[in-house]
Write an enzyme that holds these catalytic residues in place. Structure first.
Site, short mmCIF file in Angstrom:
data_model
loop_
_atom_site.label_atom_id
_atom_site.label_comp_id
_atom_site.label_asym_id
_atom_site.label_seq_id
_atom_site.Cartn_x
_atom_site.Cartn_y
_atom_site.Cartn_z
N LYS A 105 0.87 -1.35 0.04
CA LYS A 105 -0.01 -0.20 -0.21
C LYS A 105 0.96 1.31 0.09
O LYS A 105 0.48 2.27 -0.61
CB LYS A 105 -0.88 0.08 1.16
CG LYS A 105 -2.03 -1.05 1.18
CD LYS A 105 -3.17 -0.57 1.86
CE LYS A 105 -4.46 -1.63 1.94
NZ LYS A 105 -5.12 -1.71 2.90
N LYS A 163 -5.87 -12.18 -9.38
CA LYS A 163 -7.03 -12.09 -8.71
C LYS A 163 -8.10 -11.49 -8.83
O LYS A 163 -7.84 -10.20 -9.46
CB LYS A 163 -6.36 -11.79 -7.21
CG LYS A 163 -7.28 -12.36 -5.92
CD LYS A 163 -6.61 -12.12 -4.70
CE LYS A 163 -7.67 -11.69 -3.75
NZ LYS A 163 -7.17 -11.34 -2.37
N LYS A 205 -11.99 -5.53 -7.24
CA LYS A 205 -12.96 -4.48 -7.62
C LYS A 205 -12.24 -3.28 -8.49
O LYS A 205 -12.71 -2.51 -9.22
CB LYS A 205 -13.70 -3.89 -6.46
CG LYS A 205 -12.91 -3.18 -5.45
CD LYS A 205 -13.93 -2.79 -4.38
CE LYS A 205 -12.86 -2.62 -3.14
NZ LYS A 205 -13.08 -3.55 -2.02
#
Ligand code: TRP
Length: 349
Positions: free
Chosen positions: A123, A206, A209
């Site tokens: 992140k 994977k 969204k």
């Protein structure tokens, strides 16, 4: 594995807690990989399910969107089959003890440990302009979520294993200094098949969204036609064989995996069912199986969203039940640390 002793303090049912961040619409990967696996736990565990809105603040959010996403996620939990009569369903920021315990636990987490968290490193890379201290201490808040309730098991995906390990280390470290205050939790890693739903356009990845192409991801609230369209356009290969082969046939394998997750059938059953079929049939039947799961969820979701008072009632009750339990733990923690606990002052909240 620790032996779990059932005493008055440890109810006969093991406590299971899980949570998800309200970061916008969920994909079928979130459903089959996480939420769907929470449903059966409700019958033999003491279950708590939380919408971790404080965690979402670690990246900048638009306030109106965030408020909407929090309610939507709570409605999704309920629509997917979390029963507020069986489980405590609540929003993290409604129970102030989460933030309170997180501060205390942050004094038991070492910088070096937090620096090793792979999710933080990821992140920090992706949000270079906003590597805030909350992003760094994110796993400490997660530890607070878990340790507040004497949680025995935490159903999570493989990607959260490292955070669970840190939670355990913090709990053990605290207990060694102050006595057996925290239950040391075990991860319950979601069955690998269901947890590995891949991107329909790029099955090497994977399903996420945040994928750029809409065709890549099936959202839980997509209507039936959209679901069918996305599966019809799913990327496969030119080998013409229906089998599980992640290396050479990632797309076909993904469709089979999704069909299994949606129908509850095993891999063997999937092969027996499809082995002589063409890809077209696999795609359409997978879409139909997914729609069979999603249609009732969508219906319940829209009913809940149309009745915000009812949703609110459920969440207020969830917060009250959670807070009652969290407060017990919080007082114990403050007390063993030597902070002056005043019943009168605590009651004012
Ligand atoms: N970090 C988890 C995730 O990204 C979300 C989470 C926060 C969580 N607190 C938790 C999961 C407590 C399980 C238990 O998926």
């Amino acid at each position: 594995m620790e032996e779990i002793v059932v005493t008055e303090e440890h109810p006969a049912r093991l406590v299971a807690l899980s949570a998800a961040q309200p970061t916008g619409q969920l994909t079928i990967g979130n459903l089959f990989g996480a939420i769907q696996n929470w449903i059966p736990l409700q019958d033999h565990h003491d279950t708590l399910f939380c919408v971790v809105d404080l965690h979402a603040l670690t990246v900048r959010q638009d306030p109106r969107q965030l408020r909407k996403h929090i309610m939507e996620l709570a409605a999704i939990y309920l629509a997917a089959g979390i029963d507020p009569e069986k489980s405590v369903v609540f929003i993290q920021s409604h129970v102030h003890q989460h933030a309170e315990l997180a501060w205390i636990l942050s004094t038991f987490a070492q910088l070096g440990e937090l620096e090793r968290m792979t999710q933080f490193k990821d992140k920090a890379q992706r949000h270079r302009h906003n590597v805030n201290a909350g992003l760094f201490t994110y796993p400490v808040l997660m530890a607070a979520d878990i340790l507040l309730y004497g949680t025995h098991v935490v159903p999570v995906g493989e990607d959260q294993k490292q955070h669970l390990e840190l939670t355990r280390d913090i709990a053990i470290r605290f207990n060694n200094l102050y006595g057996p205050v925290f239950q040391v939790p075990e991860p319950m890693i979601q069955s690998q098949g269901a947890a590995r739903i891949r991107d329909l356009q790029n099955p090497e990845k994977k399903m996420s969204k945040s994928a750029e192409s809409d065709l890549a991801k099936v959202m839980m609230l997509d209507d039936a036609d959209t679901v069918l369209k996305k599966f019809k356009k799913a990327v496969t290969d030119s080998l013409g064989k229906i089998r599980f082969d992640e290396t050479n046939q990632a797309g076909v394998t993904n469709l089979l995996t999704i069909w299994c997750a949606a129908t509850g059938h095993s891999r063997e059953e999937a092969l027996a069912h499809f082995s002589h079929d063409l890809y077209g049939k696999l795609k359409v039947e997978t879409a139909e199986a997914v729609n069979a799961v999603l249609t009732p969820i969508r219906e319940r979701y829209h009913l809940l969203m149309d009745d915000p008072m009812e949703l609110e009632r459920i969440l207020v009750r969830g917060a009250e039940r959670a807070a009652q339990r969290a407060e017990k733990m919080m007082v114990r923690v403050l007390d063993v640390l030597g902070l002056p606990v005043h019943a009168e002052i605590r009651r004012r909240g």
